[in-house]
Design an enzyme around this catalytic site. Structure first.
Site, PDB file in Angstrom:
ATOM      1  N   ARG A   1       0.505  -1.102   0.459  1.00 47.84           N
ATOM      2  CA  ARG A   1      -0.169   0.033   0.062  1.00 47.84           C
ATOM      3  C   ARG A   1       0.714   1.193  -0.435  1.00 47.84           C
ATOM      4  O   ARG A   1       0.853   2.762   0.859  1.00 47.84           O
ATOM      5  CB  ARG A   1      -1.186   0.464   1.095  1.00 47.84           C
ATOM      6  CG  ARG A   1      -2.181  -1.058   1.285  1.00 47.84           C
ATOM      7  CD  ARG A   1      -3.073  -0.509   0.355  1.00 47.84           C
ATOM      8  NE  ARG A   1      -4.293  -1.639  -0.113  1.00 47.84           N
ATOM      9  CZ  ARG A   1      -5.005  -1.796   0.686  1.00 47.84           C
ATOM     10  NH1 ARG A   1      -5.632  -0.935   1.618  1.00 47.84           N
ATOM     11  NH2 ARG A   1      -5.969  -2.745   0.742  1.00 47.84           N
TER      12      ARG A   1
ATOM     13  N   ARG B   1      -3.414   6.528   0.896  1.00 45.37           N
ATOM     14  CA  ARG B   1      -3.904   7.992   1.417  1.00 45.37           C
ATOM     15  C   ARG B   1      -3.259   7.883   2.164  1.00 45.37           C
ATOM     16  O   ARG B   1      -3.552   9.155   2.666  1.00 45.37           O
ATOM     17  CB  ARG B   1      -5.578   7.219   2.263  1.00 45.37           C
ATOM     18  CG  ARG B   1      -6.593   7.054   1.245  1.00 45.37           C
ATOM     19  CD  ARG B   1      -7.819   6.600   2.082  1.00 45.37           C
ATOM     20  NE  ARG B   1      -7.749   5.236   2.951  1.00 45.37           N
ATOM     21  CZ  ARG B   1      -8.867   4.914   3.390  1.00 45.37           C
ATOM     22  NH1 ARG B   1     -10.047   5.061   3.231  1.00 45.37           N
ATOM     23  NH2 ARG B   1      -8.391   3.784   4.190  1.00 45.37           N
TER      24      ARG B   1
ATOM     25  N   ARG C   1      -7.785  11.948  -4.991  1.00 45.87           N
ATOM     26  CA  ARG C   1      -9.188  11.053  -4.792  1.00 45.87           C
ATOM     27  C   ARG C   1      -9.738  12.276  -4.867  1.00 45.87           C
ATOM     28  O   ARG C   1     -11.448  11.624  -5.195  1.00 45.87           O
ATOM     29  CB  ARG C   1      -8.531  10.133  -3.781  1.00 45.87           C
ATOM     30  CG  ARG C   1      -9.899   9.864  -3.205  1.00 45.87           C
ATOM     31  CD  ARG C   1      -9.270   8.133  -2.756  1.00 45.87           C
ATOM     32  NE  ARG C   1     -11.301   8.348  -2.269  1.00 45.87           N
ATOM     33  CZ  ARG C   1     -11.771   7.100  -2.228  1.00 45.87           C
ATOM     34  NH1 ARG C   1     -11.337   6.009  -1.612  1.00 45.87           N
ATOM     35  NH2 ARG C   1     -13.126   6.587  -2.298  1.00 45.87           N
TER      36      ARG C   1
ATOM     37  N   ASP D   1      -6.986  -3.166  -7.535  1.00 49.60           N
ATOM     38  CA  ASP D   1      -7.388  -3.567  -6.337  1.00 49.60           C
ATOM     39  C   ASP D   1      -7.431  -5.545  -6.925  1.00 49.60           C
ATOM     40  O   ASP D   1      -8.128  -5.312  -7.587  1.00 49.60           O
ATOM     41  CB  ASP D   1      -8.406  -3.254  -5.999  1.00 49.60           C
ATOM     42  CG  ASP D   1      -8.766  -3.846  -4.435  1.00 49.60           C
ATOM     43  OD1 ASP D   1      -8.056  -2.724  -3.456  1.00 49.60           O
ATOM     44  OD2 ASP D   1      -9.489  -4.345  -3.817  1.00 49.60           O
TER      45      ASP D   1
ATOM     46  N   TYR E   1     -14.761 -12.663  -0.055  1.00 52.08           N
ATOM     47  CA  TYR E   1     -15.324 -10.760  -0.358  1.00 52.08           C
ATOM     48  C   TYR E   1     -16.119 -10.949  -1.141  1.00 52.08           C
ATOM     49  O   TYR E   1     -17.595 -10.605  -1.046  1.00 52.08           O
ATOM     50  CB  TYR E   1     -14.650  -9.955  -0.932  1.00 52.08           C
ATOM     51  CG  TYR E   1     -13.636  -9.557  -0.702  1.00 52.08           C
ATOM     52  CD1 TYR E   1     -13.671  -8.223   0.878  1.00 52.08           C
ATOM     53  CD2 TYR E   1     -11.831  -9.572  -0.137  1.00 52.08           C
ATOM     54  CE1 TYR E   1     -12.656  -7.485   1.766  1.00 52.08           C
ATOM     55  CE2 TYR E   1     -11.143  -9.399   0.660  1.00 52.08           C
ATOM     56  CZ  TYR E   1     -11.668  -7.886   1.330  1.00 52.08           C
ATOM     57  OH  TYR E   1     -10.576  -7.903   2.764  1.00 52.08           O
TER      58      TYR E   1
HETATM   59  O1  1CP Z   1      -0.339  -1.512  -1.983  1.00 48.46           O
HETATM   60  C1  1CP Z   1       0.061  -0.837  -3.225  1.00 48.46           C
HETATM   61  O2  1CP Z   1      -0.020   0.741  -3.249  1.00 48.46           O
HETATM   62  C2  1CP Z   1      -1.043  -1.136  -4.988  1.00 48.46           C
HETATM   63  C3  1CP Z   1      -2.342  -0.552  -4.795  1.00 48.46           C
HETATM   64  C4  1CP Z   1      -3.349  -1.463  -3.204  1.00 48.46           C
HETATM   65  C5  1CP Z   1      -3.370  -3.103  -3.874  1.00 48.46           C
HETATM   66  C6  1CP Z   1      -2.636  -4.215  -3.597  1.00 48.46           C
HETATM   67  C7  1CP Z   1      -5.153  -1.109  -3.413  1.00 48.46           C
HETATM   68  C8  1CP Z   1      -5.533   0.210  -3.730  1.00 48.46           C
HETATM   69  N1  1CP Z   1      -5.751  -2.394  -2.687  1.00 48.46           N
HETATM   70  C9  1CP Z   1      -4.690  -3.473  -3.340  1.00 48.46           C
HETATM   71  C10 1CP Z   1      -4.586  -4.827  -2.352  1.00 48.46           C
HETATM   72  C11 1CP Z   1      -6.074  -5.443  -1.987  1.00 48.46           C
HETATM   73  N2  1CP Z   1      -6.982  -4.918  -1.584  1.00 48.46           N
HETATM   74  C12 1CP Z   1      -5.662  -6.129  -0.586  1.00 48.46           C
HETATM   75  C13 1CP Z   1      -4.756  -7.542  -0.202  1.00 48.46           C
HETATM   76  C14 1CP Z   1      -4.000  -6.507   0.184  1.00 48.46           C
HETATM   77  C15 1CP Z   1      -4.307  -6.680   2.314  1.00 48.46           C
HETATM   78  O3  1CP Z   1      -4.412  -7.259   2.500  1.00 48.46           O
HETATM   79  O4  1CP Z   1      -4.533  -5.516   2.203  1.00 48.46           O
HETATM   80  C16 1CP Z   1      -7.206  -6.427   0.055  1.00 48.46           C
HETATM   81  C17 1CP Z   1      -8.125  -7.164   1.562  1.00 48.46           C
HETATM   82  C18 1CP Z   1      -8.333  -5.446  -0.666  1.00 48.46           C
HETATM   83  C19 1CP Z   1      -9.327  -5.142  -0.399  1.00 48.46           C
HETATM   84  C20 1CP Z   1      -9.724  -3.794  -0.354  1.00 48.46           C
HETATM   85  N3  1CP Z   1      -9.662  -2.611  -0.957  1.00 48.46           N
HETATM   86  C21 1CP Z   1     -10.519  -3.247   0.948  1.00 48.46           C
HETATM   87  C22 1CP Z   1     -11.136  -3.865   1.853  1.00 48.46           C
HETATM   88  C23 1CP Z   1      -9.707  -4.252   3.258  1.00 48.46           C
HETATM   89  C24 1CP Z   1     -10.060  -4.731   4.259  1.00 48.46           C
HETATM   90  O5  1CP Z   1      -9.674  -4.962   5.432  1.00 48.46           O
HETATM   91  O6  1CP Z   1     -10.983  -5.797   4.527  1.00 48.46           O
HETATM   92  C25 1CP Z   1     -10.177  -2.236   0.668  1.00 48.46           C
HETATM   93  C26 1CP Z   1     -10.598  -0.509   1.572  1.00 48.46           C
HETATM   94  C27 1CP Z   1      -9.827  -1.708  -0.716  1.00 48.46           C
HETATM   95  C28 1CP Z   1      -9.788  -0.359  -1.203  1.00 48.46           C
HETATM   96  C29 1CP Z   1      -8.306   0.173  -1.661  1.00 48.46           C
HETATM   97  N4  1CP Z   1      -7.725  -0.580  -2.563  1.00 48.46           N
HETATM   98  C30 1CP Z   1      -6.459   0.382  -2.696  1.00 48.46           C
HETATM   99  C31 1CP Z   1      -6.457   1.330  -1.792  1.00 48.46           C
HETATM  100  C32 1CP Z   1      -5.519   2.022  -1.788  1.00 48.46           C
HETATM  101  C33 1CP Z   1      -7.344   1.221  -0.949  1.00 48.46           C
HETATM  102  C34 1CP Z   1      -8.395   2.185  -0.614  1.00 48.46           C
HETATM  103  C35 1CP Z   1      -9.151   3.519  -1.606  1.00 48.46           C
HETATM  104  C36 1CP Z   1      -9.019   4.617  -1.138  1.00 48.46           C
HETATM  105  O7  1CP Z   1     -10.150   4.896   0.009  1.00 48.46           O
HETATM  106  O8  1CP Z   1      -8.842   5.729  -1.036  1.00 48.46           O
END
Ligand code: 1CP
Length: 351
Positions: free
Chosen positions: A33, A37, A46, A83, A158
């Site tokens: 990540r 944010r 954003r 994502d 999910y």
């Molecule tokens: O790492 C990076 O910078 C690349 C971008 C990336 C990656 C690899 C994002 C952007 N998401 C992911 C993978 C991802 N998404 C995972 C696996 C890694 C982890 O465990 O964190 C998972 C579980 C998700 C699912 C997801 N996407 C959630 C739910 C998390 C949960 O606790 O259940 C959420 C909130 C997101 C949105 C998301 N994805 C990425 C970002 C920057 C965001 C937030 C968006 C925002 O609000 O601006």
């Protein structure tokens, strides 16, 4: 060591070298990540764009966001901004991200999932091509590009729960009460995920990471059946198409099962979460394949002496073998940017 034969394949990208089994004095680093944010420039974009999916599916925007952390911190790898939930969406399940609420997926009908709209993922591949160009134009010639996907188990949670979950009960009940339907869902995810990763590599990704963020929720039998086996199939399919592209597996929360995961999946490298003791990892895991990890994101957020100490411990345990410095999970959104700057200096030995 599995990849030791690659010693003579040293490249101009230290991140790829580490995944090929080469230890470096200063380990390569990137942070899960790393785009997101905690960066003011991300929040600004954003606010203009409105939503996460709008940004992820706009190739120019996804490219810009991928580049943002590199310009500040010079990581050795960029990770595509996207994502893991794009795959269910491309298979026909609706997906939304309501501001501040996390993902919301529509009702799941396993029998209705299909590939008719898999081309919805085309902007992701275009983003990868854009990022490759941007890396060149901006002079990041030693920075590798990572593509990624969620592992079938994590993505299935999910899809079945309709969003995030704490206990994964709906998914587990489906697994035990409707095993054939669950197996059909997992088979479809194996195929779709392998296809998606292969397409990302075709577009220019130089390594891929498979995120099994909720692997730790499975019991020992379930772990073998629903984490190790599906991942192994994906690894085989990706390798058949791209034998030399490293595959990092991240079975978060797997604990002692990291060992059977390393042995059973054939991944090129292991992403370690912060719960894995680093001395055990050095002995038991790094002898099998390169490792990546595993600073607790809360320590990065806290900064100060705790950060200095934790980084030292990780570096002294793992720098002797092939190693990529990373966090044990994604950067928390309230992490001060200065702490990330401090972490980079610590990894580079500039303190
Ligand atoms: O790492 C990076 O910078 C690349 C971008 C990336 C990656 C690899 C994002 C952007 N998401 C992911 C993978 C991802 N998404 C995972 C696996 C890694 C982890 O465990 O964190 C998972 C579980 C998700 C699912 C997801 N996407 C959630 C739910 C998390 C949960 O606790 O259940 C959420 C909130 C997101 C949105 C998301 N994805 C990425 C970002 C920057 C965001 C937030 C968006 C925002 O609000 O601006």
């Amino acid at each position: 060591m599995r990849n030791i034969a690659a010693q003579n394949l040293r490249t101009d990208k230290v991140f790829l070298d580490a995944l090929n089994g080469i230890a470096h004095e200063r380990p390569p680093f990137w942070f899960m990540r790393q785009a997101g944010r905690y960066l003011p420039e991300y929040r600004e974009l954003r606010a203009q764009k409105g939503g996460f999916l709008e940004m992820a599916f706009d190739p120019a925007c996804a490219c810009e966001i991928t580049m943002q952390p590199l310009r500040r911190f010079g990581m050795d790898a960029a990770i595509l901004f996207s994502d893991i939930l794009t795959v269910p969406m491309a298979l026909g399940q609706s997906l939304e991200f309501a501001a501040g609420e996390g993902p919301k997926l529509g009702a799941l009908n396993v029998g209705a999932l299909n590939y008719a709209e898999f081309s919805k993922l085309d902007p992701v591949y275009e983003a990868i091509r854009n990022i490759k160009t941007a890396l060149k134009v901006e002079g990041f010639n030693n920075t590798a590009l990572i593509g990624f996907a969620g592992a079938p188990w994590t993505v299935a949670t999910y899809m079945v729960e309709g969003g995030s979950s704490k206990d994964f009960l709906k998914t587990k009940l489906m697994m035990y009460q409707r095993p054939e339907e669950f197996a059909a869902l997992m088979d479809m995810l194996v195929e779709a995920t392998a296809t998606y990763l292969i397409n990302q590599i075709n577009a220019g990704a130089e390594a891929v990471q498979i995120f099994d963020s909720w692997a730790g929720a499975l019991d020992a039998q379930g772990f073998k059946r629903w984490c190790v086996q599906p991942t192994r199939k994906i690894v085989e399919m990706v390798r058949a198409a791209h034998p030399h592209v490293p595959i990092i597996g991240f079975p978060k929360g797997a604990g002692y099962n990291y060992l059977s995961y390393a042995q059973g999946t054939g991944v090129s490298a292991l992403g370690l979460d912060q719960h894995v003791p680093v001395d055990w990892a050095a002995r038991a895991l790094q002898s099998l394949c390169p490792v990546q990890g595993n600073l607790d994101p809360a320590i990065l957020m806290a900064g100060g002496d705790a950060l200095v100490l934790a980084v030292e411990q990780i570096l002294s345990a793992l720098s002797g073998g092939p190693f990529v410095f990373n966090l044990g999970h994604g950067i928390h959104k309230d992490t001060p940017v200065e702490h990330v700057e401090q972490l980079v200096k610590l990894i580079k030995g500039e303190f």
